[in-house]
Design a protein around this motif. Sequence first.
Motif, short mmCIF file in Angstrom:
data_model
loop_
_atom_site.label_atom_id
_atom_site.label_comp_id
_atom_site.label_asym_id
_atom_site.label_seq_id
_atom_site.Cartn_x
_atom_site.Cartn_y
_atom_site.Cartn_z
N MET B 216 -0.35 -9.02 -6.32
CA MET B 216 -0.11 -7.70 -6.92
C MET B 216 -0.92 -7.65 -8.21
O MET B 216 -0.78 -8.54 -9.04
CB MET B 216 1.39 -7.58 -7.21
CG MET B 216 1.81 -6.44 -8.09
SD MET B 216 3.65 -6.33 -8.23
CE MET B 216 4.02 -7.77 -9.25
N MET B 244 1.98 -14.82 -4.67
CA MET B 244 2.74 -15.83 -3.94
C MET B 244 1.76 -16.54 -3.00
O MET B 244 0.77 -15.94 -2.59
CB MET B 244 3.82 -15.16 -3.09
CG MET B 244 4.61 -14.10 -3.84
SD MET B 244 5.90 -13.27 -2.84
CE MET B 244 4.87 -12.35 -1.67
N ARG B 373 -3.11 -4.88 -0.64
CA ARG B 373 -1.66 -4.99 -0.48
C ARG B 373 -1.29 -5.69 0.82
O ARG B 373 -0.43 -5.22 1.58
CB ARG B 373 -0.98 -3.61 -0.56
CG ARG B 373 -1.01 -2.98 -1.94
CD ARG B 373 -0.50 -1.53 -1.96
NE ARG B 373 0.85 -1.35 -1.48
CZ ARG B 373 1.96 -1.37 -2.23
NH1 ARG B 373 1.85 -1.56 -3.54
NH2 ARG B 373 3.15 -1.19 -1.71
N TRP B 375 -1.26 -9.89 2.86
CA TRP B 375 -1.56 -11.32 2.81
C TRP B 375 -3.00 -11.56 3.20
O TRP B 375 -3.53 -10.92 4.10
CB TRP B 375 -0.64 -12.09 3.75
CG TRP B 375 0.76 -12.30 3.21
CD1 TRP B 375 1.81 -11.44 3.34
CD2 TRP B 375 1.23 -13.43 2.47
NE1 TRP B 375 2.91 -11.96 2.71
CE2 TRP B 375 2.59 -13.19 2.17
CE3 TRP B 375 0.64 -14.62 2.02
CZ2 TRP B 375 3.37 -14.10 1.45
CZ3 TRP B 375 1.42 -15.52 1.31
CH2 TRP B 375 2.76 -15.26 1.02
N ASP C 212 9.13 -0.84 -4.58
CA ASP C 212 8.65 -1.52 -3.37
C ASP C 212 8.64 -3.03 -3.64
O ASP C 212 8.65 -3.46 -4.79
CB ASP C 212 7.24 -1.04 -2.99
CG ASP C 212 6.22 -1.21 -4.11
OD1 ASP C 212 6.55 -1.82 -5.16
OD2 ASP C 212 5.09 -0.73 -3.95
N SER C 214 7.27 -7.09 -2.10
CA SER C 214 6.55 -7.96 -1.16
C SER C 214 7.12 -9.35 -1.33
O SER C 214 7.10 -9.91 -2.42
CB SER C 214 5.06 -7.95 -1.45
OG SER C 214 4.40 -8.86 -0.59
N ALA C 215 7.68 -9.88 -0.25
CA ALA C 215 8.45 -11.13 -0.36
C ALA C 215 7.90 -12.24 0.52
O ALA C 215 7.15 -12.00 1.48
CB ALA C 215 9.90 -10.86 0.02
N MET C 216 8.27 -13.44 0.17
CA MET C 216 7.96 -14.65 0.93
C MET C 216 9.25 -15.43 1.07
O MET C 216 9.90 -15.72 0.06
CB MET C 216 6.93 -15.45 0.14
CG MET C 216 6.68 -16.86 0.60
SD MET C 216 5.32 -17.68 -0.36
CE MET C 216 6.09 -17.90 -1.97
N MET C 244 7.58 -10.03 -5.30
CA MET C 244 6.94 -9.22 -6.32
C MET C 244 7.42 -7.79 -6.10
O MET C 244 7.74 -7.41 -4.97
CB MET C 244 5.42 -9.25 -6.13
CG MET C 244 4.85 -10.65 -5.92
SD MET C 244 3.04 -10.69 -5.68
CE MET C 244 2.89 -9.86 -4.09
N CYS C 245 7.43 -7.00 -7.14
CA CYS C 245 7.83 -5.61 -6.97
C CYS C 245 7.28 -4.72 -8.07
O CYS C 245 6.81 -5.20 -9.10
CB CYS C 245 9.36 -5.49 -6.92
SG CYS C 245 10.18 -5.80 -8.48
N TRP C 375 4.32 -5.37 2.41
CA TRP C 375 5.06 -4.62 1.40
C TRP C 375 6.04 -3.68 2.09
O TRP C 375 5.73 -3.09 3.12
CB TRP C 375 4.10 -3.79 0.54
CG TRP C 375 3.39 -4.60 -0.51
CD1 TRP C 375 2.23 -5.28 -0.37
CD2 TRP C 375 3.81 -4.79 -1.87
NE1 TRP C 375 1.90 -5.92 -1.55
CE2 TRP C 375 2.85 -5.62 -2.50
CE3 TRP C 375 4.92 -4.35 -2.62
CZ2 TRP C 375 2.96 -6.01 -3.83
CZ3 TRP C 375 5.02 -4.74 -3.95
CH2 TRP C 375 4.04 -5.57 -4.53
#
Lengths: 378, 378, 378, 378
Positions: B216, B244, B373, B375, C212, C214-216, C244-245, C375
Amino acid sequence: MSQPLRIGMIGYGFMGRVHTNAYKRVNDFFPELKYRPILQAVCGRDETKVKAFAEQWGYASHETDWQQLVAREDIDAVDICVPNNLHKEIAIAVAKAGKMVLCEKPLAMDVAGGEEMCQAVEDAGVANTVWYNYRRIPAVSLAKQLVDEGKLGRIYHYRSNFLQDWTIATDVPQGGAATWRLDSAAAGSGVTGDLLAHCIDTAIWLNGSIKDVSAMTETFVKERMHAETKKVESVGIDDACAFMCHFENGSLGLFESTRYARGHKALYTLEINGANASIRWDLHDLNRLEYFDHADDSNVRGWRSIHITEGEMPYMDKWWVPGLSIGYEHSFIHQVADFLANLESGQPTSPTFREALETQAVCDAVLKSGSERAWVNL
Amino acid sequence: MSQPLRIGMIGYGFMGRVHTNAYKRVNDFFPELKYRPILQAVCGRDETKVKAFAEQWGYASHETDWQQLVAREDIDAVDICVPNNLHKEIAIAVAKAGKMVLCEKPLAMDVAGGEEMCQAVEDAGVANTVWYNYRRIPAVSLAKQLVDEGKLGRIYHYRSNFLQDWTIATDVPQGGAATWRLDSAAAGSGVTGDLLAHCIDTAIWLNGSIKDVSAMTETFVKERMHAETKKVESVGIDDACAFMCHFENGSLGLFESTRYARGHKALYTLEINGANASIRWDLHDLNRLEYFDHADDSNVRGWRSIHITEGEMPYMDKWWVPGLSIGYEHSFIHQVADFLANLESGQPTSPTFREALETQAVCDAVLKSGSERAWVNL
Amino acid sequence: MSQPLRIGMIGYGFMGRVHTNAYKRVNDFFPELKYRPILQAVCGRDETKVKAFAEQWGYASHETDWQQLVAREDIDAVDICVPNNLHKEIAIAVAKAGKMVLCEKPLAMDVAGGEEMCQAVEDAGVANTVWYNYRRIPAVSLAKQLVDEGKLGRIYHYRSNFLQDWTIATDVPQGGAATWRLDSAAAGSGVTGDLLAHCIDTAIWLNGSIKDVSAMTETFVKERMHAETKKVESVGIDDACAFMCHFENGSLGLFESTRYARGHKALYTLEINGANASIRWDLHDLNRLEYFDHADDSNVRGWRSIHITEGEMPYMDKWWVPGLSIGYEHSFIHQVADFLANLESGQPTSPTFREALETQAVCDAVLKSGSERAWVNL
Amino acid sequence: MSQPLRIGMIGYGFMGRVHTNAYKRVNDFFPELKYRPILQAVCGRDETKVKAFAEQWGYASHETDWQQLVAREDIDAVDICVPNNLHKEIAIAVAKAGKMVLCEKPLAMDVAGGEEMCQAVEDAGVANTVWYNYRRIPAVSLAKQLVDEGKLGRIYHYRSNFLQDWTIATDVPQGGAATWRLDSAAAGSGVTGDLLAHCIDTAIWLNGSIKDVSAMTETFVKERMHAETKKVESVGIDDACAFMCHFENGSLGLFESTRYARGHKALYTLEINGANASIRWDLHDLNRLEYFDHADDSNVRGWRSIHITEGEMPYMDKWWVPGLSIGYEHSFIHQVADFLANLESGQPTSPTFREALETQAVCDAVLKSGSERAWVNL
């Protein structure tokens, strides 16, 4: 154009390295200085070793007899980095030779000797300073600014420690080049002259004169082998020393030093409590000053951990950028820088011999008090 | 006898000072080195300024055209301290001239450019290194030792931040000598190449390769005046970037960098969590390493704050005595020392251009991920 | 005269103890409250155990069927301290019975379930709250005050972690009374619902809504024995989760949680960076708030470590004297106190079910993003 | 079945609240205890206030004459929470009535009075203890364990401070319910009996008896208005006190206490340096114990910050889970728990009156030394 200041260094041990580094670096970072130290000569009794030191560090020459060095016409200033028992004779000779003198701390073996040294430099009118380097750690210099600005208000308490642990092992010898600090003949005293002297110098600088002291001294390890004679001899120095005192300004002082505080290597700490604000600092995290300001709003009042890397802070405009720290050695570079700037402006460089004599007097009183188990006035 | 290594420095800004200091000091503290850097020439476009720099720091000569410097026969190694967009052309020219090259980080503007640079130094067979200096902060070097000894066990997490606050003010310009880091034409990216690149280099060194990233990026201040044109222009760099990732070893990574974290000046932090032990470090207290060892007895288990001043610790036998700390600049001295020692033994000095290319690839992937936006695999 | 509020507690595990303690102590320290909780009944399936709990803690009665407890006329409020998968059914029943409901976090297994719960309490018009207790740690409450007063200015960054290490050992089972948090059937998710939910609740409270994410997510240990069936089963929960957001206010968020961070037990941390000031806090030193105010004079600017024990600070006039700290359990007492005071004044007690639903929505989005590697908008 | 222990509390100020809370909570967290304190009666001279206190905290009755309370047959144990000058008379009466006695610290106004108290409880054979609560902060209890296990080796140094800042303002009155600690008639001494007594009690417990002391006392504010008479009167207490001492085991002690250390609220600190290990603790971060073990590998040796929240640590199996901390009040709960457990097993509860008399003797010696400016032997 820069003007050379030709240095003659006597002694090349730990302090010899530190001072030499300072002379070599100062003009890189203080380009405005008129004077430029030149490593003219270094002196030591062991020719092989002193020659190697001269070559490694770039001294133009070496000597094995300090009187020869003092007599040389191509030397402007002499730096005394030898054990304490040799300070007096050398310093007086340097002064008589009309040369500037920079002397390692403590000034002397006692006040009487120190007084002779003061007389000598004052009679000769030569620039002189004593290497109480910790005044010029930027955090400590900032503490001085804050005190001088009156930020702390009336002072109630001053406390300071210098804690080490390197002599706990009983097989550390006394005497000789590496461990002369454990030999009373060479060092005069133990932690009092070696460590407390720093605490006292800073204390007087920040908080004024001391009126009286009550001390406790201890020698934990009573006998140690002498490094040169290899004989087991009685230990004459103080392994640990604590004292209480009154300052002239009415505040109370508490000091402690030891080489038997497991876990502390060179933990020089100081704290001042004033009616309006307090300050704390320690040498292990030398780039931080802690500051508590009672004037802050009560719901966000707390000790501030000030990272001393901003250009507004003492000496820090000379180094890197905010966030990037400097180390121990820089305090010596700052002292050389101030010495050179003061030469140019005709000012003395604090602490002069005379100023350092006051610290000596406190050390003497501390040792006397420890020995007599009684308060001693200054 | 020591052998001279004649340095030609291109650029004389902040990094030029830091590197020059390292060249001047290394032999004092690493006397065993065969090679001795010589400040042969420094190059900059503004002759008045570069001449003044040469005089202050003791360069034997100066140049205003880097191609002239590269062509000189009396230069053995070229140090590139100019904005990122100039690295490639200069480095390739240096390599073609058969000279060693020490290049500031990040290696290049992108992987394609970096690959050309790697090819050039590898084809020429010249010694090369990139100034990811933080590897050689002793605490970080010790972290590497602990990881390599397997003390941490299986690694689960790696997290690293680099937080600053110097661009919060909207009147900081972009472009020009002082603020080229805000100008995308000169810098390529913002915090990603400037700050995260350090975090990534150390991470790969300590924890191995990265497989994929999700990032991000943000530009908080959209327009800034250009320092040279004085025109308000759109800002092309990333003010902040977080990402990440997965490492090849199965651990998770989390990275963040910004110049909008009020209160942090150069807070580079890293933490590694392993099954058996964990490590933490940050640049504001660079002389400390925090270490948690699960093997400690459970009633006295805690994070250890290791003061990195003991002679057993990496590089620290070269400096002072336990308790006395060093600073930021010493990491560069250590890198020069390693570079010189490796020259003697014929080893590459890590990170080489090729190694730094891997960091470049992660930076490129991070920027791509931030833009798309999504991976991005490596 | 005080008015009794008769509590029926469902569940008597770790949270049951914590809540019960809060009910018992609140009136001692908040004597101004009109309402006084009465421990009327506690409910659990194992009669021997629930009876012992009732006796130890002083509940007037016990039940083994929660529906019985909900139906009792002598209960005013029901506290739900059972695994997450049971929250919905119980809470809806309580609401339908016209009773107040205090529910452990996270609110539900997912947003759909949470929405049903919200509808139920809103239709019934019963007082309701969710035990996001960390809002009422005094340091965190003070952070909220500072944010609300605008001390921080425009917010750029919010970061928060919740790090533990208790599931590194592979022989920790899943399921059952002690380890239901590792069983996806009971818990719904792993660290996301258990730990990140706390971070998200506080974040929304302090910094507003999230746009919004985005995760892991990761499950390090793929199989664990089930505590009840003793069979080795696939692990369905997330062992670690980072995301992240973007917040609605334009700031960036970065969150991480894990049970594999060796050395951290319950290290809930948060930091907010604003243009004018920054705030940091962590649960391991819960009595301290760190605060950096850019308005401080530049030479004494630093992070303040505020010891949260002064009477001016939130809730602290209820406890001891300056310097004397409180602990974890007090956050629950504060929530009960606020709940009781709000009953009296007719205000809702934040976070209500409806407010907690927003946290649930973020958790759902995080899990979805982790699963889809993309996302997800809120 | 639990057995009631009917408590009669004399005094209901700050300490009355703290002790009452301890009695009310102990059985919740120590369910194995046979005895259960019952709040039978509280006594104070102002009936309105003592009645309100009784109602708030749940005492079954109240008294306005302590002799009435002592005479009541339905009281098993009397807790003395009144100013120091009343301890003796009450304690002796309680003992003569055959009741147990728990007395606030310091034991007495002086050794002579304390000796009478000891004789009384010993003659009567009643259980007795003095509320030196800090022994039972889990971190301090752990320190005791480590010392007893011999982890520290030969002890060289013990240092301890208790720093406050609440009397800097000159308009703080002396005397009366809130500020009796500034009135020498009620308190006997200032910081010596109030604060140093804690430091001394812990020191003797951890490090053995003290042989001799040299003290410095100061009264910074010479006159203060009396809260009841409203007259400005001479201040008879010590505002600050420092002392040096020798312990029987050969170690050196250094102690300091003041109410004029700006920025410190209740900063009770202690440090012990042994040949093998060192320990540090302070009350502001009471959940941490710092520990340095010289046996650690030299490259990862450092002060450990032990977060005292693990079940293996003293008392901590009674509370929450790792990472979740307790506070000041819990030390009193632990002392009650130990008192009750010891009742059951027939053991004395340390510190008994007799043990607390040793602390009293050191306090007396300190005050005498401060007054006479001379070392005083014990």
